[in-house]
Design an enzyme around this catalytic site. Structure first.
Site, PDB file in Angstrom:
ATOM      1  N   GLU A  80      52.923  26.957  45.706  1.00 13.12           N
ATOM      2  CA  GLU A  80      52.284  25.946  44.862  1.00 13.12           C
ATOM      3  C   GLU A  80      53.311  25.405  43.890  1.00 13.12           C
ATOM      4  OE1 GLU A  80      50.248  24.340  41.313  1.00 13.12           O
ATOM      5  OE2 GLU A  80      51.722  25.919  41.460  1.00 13.12           O
ATOM      6  N   CYS A 112      46.743  28.567  46.473  1.00 10.99           N
ATOM      7  CA  CYS A 112      47.020  29.984  46.741  1.00 10.99           C
ATOM      8  C   CYS A 112      46.759  30.376  48.192  1.00 10.99           C
ATOM      9  CB  CYS A 112      46.168  30.854  45.825  1.00 10.99           C
ATOM     10  SG  CYS A 112      46.294  30.349  44.118  1.00 10.99           S
ATOM     11  N   HIS A 234      42.500  37.694  47.227  1.00 14.23           N
ATOM     12  CA  HIS A 234      43.386  36.922  46.360  1.00 14.23           C
ATOM     13  C   HIS A 234      43.060  37.321  44.921  1.00 14.23           C
ATOM     14  CE1 HIS A 234      45.423  33.898  44.192  1.00 14.23           C
ATOM     15  NE2 HIS A 234      44.320  33.286  43.810  1.00 14.23           N
TER      16      HIS A 234
HETATM   17  N1  CAA Z   1      36.757  43.573  26.035  1.00 21.57           N
HETATM   18  C1  CAA Z   1      36.457  43.592  27.353  1.00 21.57           C
HETATM   19  N2  CAA Z   1      36.109  42.489  28.063  1.00 21.57           N
HETATM   20  C2  CAA Z   1      36.077  41.309  27.418  1.00 21.57           C
HETATM   21  C3  CAA Z   1      36.354  41.222  26.021  1.00 21.57           C
HETATM   22  C4  CAA Z   1      36.712  42.420  25.338  1.00 21.57           C
HETATM   23  N3  CAA Z   1      37.011  42.416  24.035  1.00 21.57           N
HETATM   24  N4  CAA Z   1      36.225  39.927  25.677  1.00 21.57           N
HETATM   25  C5  CAA Z   1      35.868  39.227  26.775  1.00 21.57           C
HETATM   26  N5  CAA Z   1      35.771  40.070  27.810  1.00 21.57           N
HETATM   27  C6  CAA Z   1      35.465  39.750  29.204  1.00 21.57           C
HETATM   28  C7  CAA Z   1      34.381  38.697  29.379  1.00 21.57           C
HETATM   29  O1  CAA Z   1      33.084  39.250  29.272  1.00 21.57           O
HETATM   30  C8  CAA Z   1      34.714  38.190  30.775  1.00 21.57           C
HETATM   31  O2  CAA Z   1      34.240  39.104  31.718  1.00 21.57           O
HETATM   32  P1  CAA Z   1      33.241  38.615  32.898  1.00 21.57           P
HETATM   33  O3  CAA Z   1      33.993  37.561  33.651  1.00 21.57           O
HETATM   34  O4  CAA Z   1      33.028  39.831  33.706  1.00 21.57           O
HETATM   35  O5  CAA Z   1      32.042  38.073  32.217  1.00 21.57           O
HETATM   36  C9  CAA Z   1      36.241  38.270  30.838  1.00 21.57           C
HETATM   37  O6  CAA Z   1      36.629  39.133  29.760  1.00 21.57           O
HETATM   38  C10 CAA Z   1      36.925  36.935  30.632  1.00 21.57           C
HETATM   39  O7  CAA Z   1      36.365  36.352  29.480  1.00 21.57           O
HETATM   40  P2  CAA Z   1      35.960  34.805  29.490  1.00 21.57           P
HETATM   41  O8  CAA Z   1      35.196  34.476  30.731  1.00 21.57           O
HETATM   42  O9  CAA Z   1      35.364  34.444  28.190  1.00 21.57           O
HETATM   43  O10 CAA Z   1      37.443  34.181  29.608  1.00 21.57           O
HETATM   44  P3  CAA Z   1      37.896  32.713  29.542  1.00 21.57           P
HETATM   45  O11 CAA Z   1      36.786  31.776  29.863  1.00 21.57           O
HETATM   46  O12 CAA Z   1      38.603  32.496  28.260  1.00 21.57           O
HETATM   47  O13 CAA Z   1      38.985  32.682  30.717  1.00 21.57           O
HETATM   48  C11 CAA Z   1      39.259  32.247  33.060  1.00 21.57           C
HETATM   49  C12 CAA Z   1      38.752  33.225  32.010  1.00 21.57           C
HETATM   50  C13 CAA Z   1      38.365  31.017  33.078  1.00 21.57           C
HETATM   51  C14 CAA Z   1      39.263  32.923  34.412  1.00 21.57           C
HETATM   52  C15 CAA Z   1      40.708  31.837  32.664  1.00 21.57           C
HETATM   53  O14 CAA Z   1      41.539  32.957  32.640  1.00 21.57           O
HETATM   54  C16 CAA Z   1      41.298  30.789  33.586  1.00 21.57           C
HETATM   55  O15 CAA Z   1      41.061  29.602  33.463  1.00 21.57           O
HETATM   56  N6  CAA Z   1      42.164  31.256  34.534  1.00 21.57           N
HETATM   57  C17 CAA Z   1      42.846  30.361  35.456  1.00 21.57           C
HETATM   58  C18 CAA Z   1      41.970  29.974  36.623  1.00 21.57           C
HETATM   59  C19 CAA Z   1      41.661  31.153  37.513  1.00 21.57           C
HETATM   60  O16 CAA Z   1      42.367  32.155  37.538  1.00 21.57           O
HETATM   61  N7  CAA Z   1      40.593  31.028  38.309  1.00 21.57           N
HETATM   62  C20 CAA Z   1      40.218  32.061  39.251  1.00 21.57           C
HETATM   63  C21 CAA Z   1      39.551  31.500  40.478  1.00 21.57           C
HETATM   64  S1  CAA Z   1      40.532  30.184  41.174  1.00 21.57           S
HETATM   65  C22 CAA Z   1      41.730  30.993  42.093  1.00 21.57           C
HETATM   66  O17 CAA Z   1      41.608  32.139  42.402  1.00 21.57           O
HETATM   67  C23 CAA Z   1      42.956  30.232  42.455  1.00 21.57           C
HETATM   68  C24 CAA Z   1      44.051  30.571  41.517  1.00 21.57           C
HETATM   69  O18 CAA Z   1      44.809  31.494  41.755  1.00 21.57           O
HETATM   70  C25 CAA Z   1      44.186  29.816  40.270  1.00 21.57           C
END
Ligand code: CAA
Length: 393
Positions: A80, A112, A234
């Site tokens: 990518e 990916c 993945h």
């Molecule tokens: N202790 C323990 N857990 C905690 C916590 C704490 N203090 N605070 C938050 N959490 C948990 C939340 O409950 C959540 O868990 P669940 O998903 O089980 O509910 C987890 O931590 C993440 O918290 P948020 O959902 O609030 O996190 P976020 O919205 O800020 O970010 C994300 C998460 C959207 C995945 C972000 O990391 C992101 O945008 N990542 C890039 C995109 C990505 O990786 N997508 C994955 C699918 S796409 C794909 O696979 C292709 C690729 O490679 C990109």
């Protein structure tokens, strides 16, 4: 029909490691969000003289040390993190490895998922000519906007796989479940160095893809879920594998408590938790982690689920060849990850700010990493690489 699959497999990653507890502190969030919620401890940060070519060549070099370069007719590099809109990064790797000029070298792209497409296309080439081997490379640097939710999921790694007839490691099983949908969850327009991401949407589309690929896999006569001894997913972050596996088990009415998920996924998440997302390489980093940490899986099947945003997904089985453990590079894999140099947040930011010239001016790069290959200079809009003679400990 003769078996085709992975004859050899090797891993490389970048030079530095950033601790996610430090990143959490800088982001003002509880470290548990990254270490537990996302399931990441550190992320690889490549040195300024490393890129997808140097990492792919470092992974492939380990394979070339044990196999005849003359048997390789094709190099497929999936990424990518392309370095050129036209020229395949595979050509630079072919040159660095000293592969014969009687080779085809091509780059493949679909977020990916690209590495999985390369693996299956390679199998087609071997089927056409069983005497030939294909070098499949998956190499990526996952980089998100500073301060964004994705920043904690960054990482970098490359996996090299030699695909051949009568493989020594794993046979590619004949049935695949496929799914493609035109969606905007993660993409990177040509003018951007970081992706556009709708993180929540990407998670839900990944889970939708799990359902869809299984449906297609089942309809095409694939194995029953109970036939698989292990699963690899993945891993954009390791907890995503938990979400995906839970969805797959739920479809089959199987209870999914944490203990069950841990038992099924602990071995496949060890390396990804440390290197972070490596896009095309991530599923295969997960496979290597599984093989290096699980019991002997000889004769058993591993379910592989590949997801690339945009999106394309595939589910397929790998049947482990008896004696495959003799071919593993467990200590080399572990030391590639363990020898990364811990980096401060300030140094990480300096590396993020480092830019290669984009106006045709020349820049000779200082030695930064310690891998077997490095980006030496950029001049006249061209990258110049060199082999390093210092051998890593
Ligand atoms: N202790 C323990 N857990 C905690 C916590 C704490 N203090 N605070 C938050 N959490 C948990 C939340 O409950 C959540 O868990 P669940 O998903 O089980 O509910 C987890 O931590 C993440 O918290 P948020 O959902 O609030 O996190 P976020 O919205 O800020 O970010 C994300 C998460 C959207 C995945 C972000 O990391 C992101 O945008 N990542 C890039 C995109 C990505 O990786 N997508 C994955 C699918 S796409 C794909 O696979 C292709 C690729 O490679 C990109």
């Amino acid at each position: 029909m003769f078996p085709i699959g992975i004859h050899d497999i090797a891993l490389a990653t970048g030079h530095y490691a950033l601790d996610l507890e430090e990143l959490a502190e800088r982001h003002g969030v509880d470290p548990g969000k990254y270490t537990v919620g996302l399931g990441q401890s550190t992320q690889t940060v490549p040195a300024t003289d490393e890129d997808i070519v140097t990492m792919a060549a470092a992974a492939a070099k380990q394979i070339m040390a044990e196999h005849d370069a003359g048997d390789i007719r094709t190099v497929l590099l999936a990424t990518e993190t392309g370095i050129d809109q036209s020229k395949a990064a595979a050509i630079y790797v072919q040159d660095l490895l000293g592969l014969p000029s009687s080779t085809r070298a091509v780059e493949l792209k679909q977020a990916c998922y690209g590495g999985t497409s390369a693996l299956h296309f390679a199998a087609g080439l071997v089927h056409r000519n069983p005497g030939h081997k294909v070098l499949v490379l998956a190499s990526d640097i996952a980089k998100y906007d500073l301060g964004s939710a994705g920043e904690a999921t960054q990482g970098a790694a490359a996996v090299a796989m030699l695909v051949s007839a009568d493989p020594a490691v794993a046979v590619l099983e004949p049935v695949s479940g496929l799914y493609t949908a035109n969606v905007q969850d993660f993409w990177r327009p040509n003018y951007r160095s970081t992706p556009m991401v709708d993180g929540k949407l990407s998670v839900s589309l990944y889970l939708e893809a799990v359902e869809q690929v299984w449906k297609d896999y089942e309809a095409r006569g694939g194995r029953a879920i109970q036939d698989f001894a292990a699963f690899c997913y993945h891993q954009p972050f390791t907890r995503m594998a938990y979400k995906a596996h839970a969805r797959l088990l739920e479809i089959h009415g199987i209870d999914t408590d944490n203990a069950r998920l841990d038992a099924d996924l602990a071995a496949t998440t060890v390396y990804n938790r440390l290197v972070g997302n490596s896009y095309t390489a991530s599923l295969y980093v997960g496979l290597m982690s599984l093989l290096d940490h699980a019991e002997d899986l000889s004769g058993r099947s591993v379910g592989m689920l590949s997801y690339g945003s945009g999106c394309v997904a595939e589910f397929f089985g790998l049947s482990m060849v008896p004696g495959y453990r003799r071919r593993l590079r467990t200590s080399a894999n572990q030391s590639a990850i363990a020898r990364r140099e811990p980096i401060s947040y300030e140094r990480y930011r300096e590396i993020r700010e480092f830019e290669l010239p984009e106006d045709g001016s020349s820049k000779v790069l200082a030695v930064d990493g310690a891998g077997p290959f490095r980006l030496r200079a950029v001049a006249e809009h061209s990258r110049m690489y060199e082999a390093c003679h210092l051998i890593q400990a």
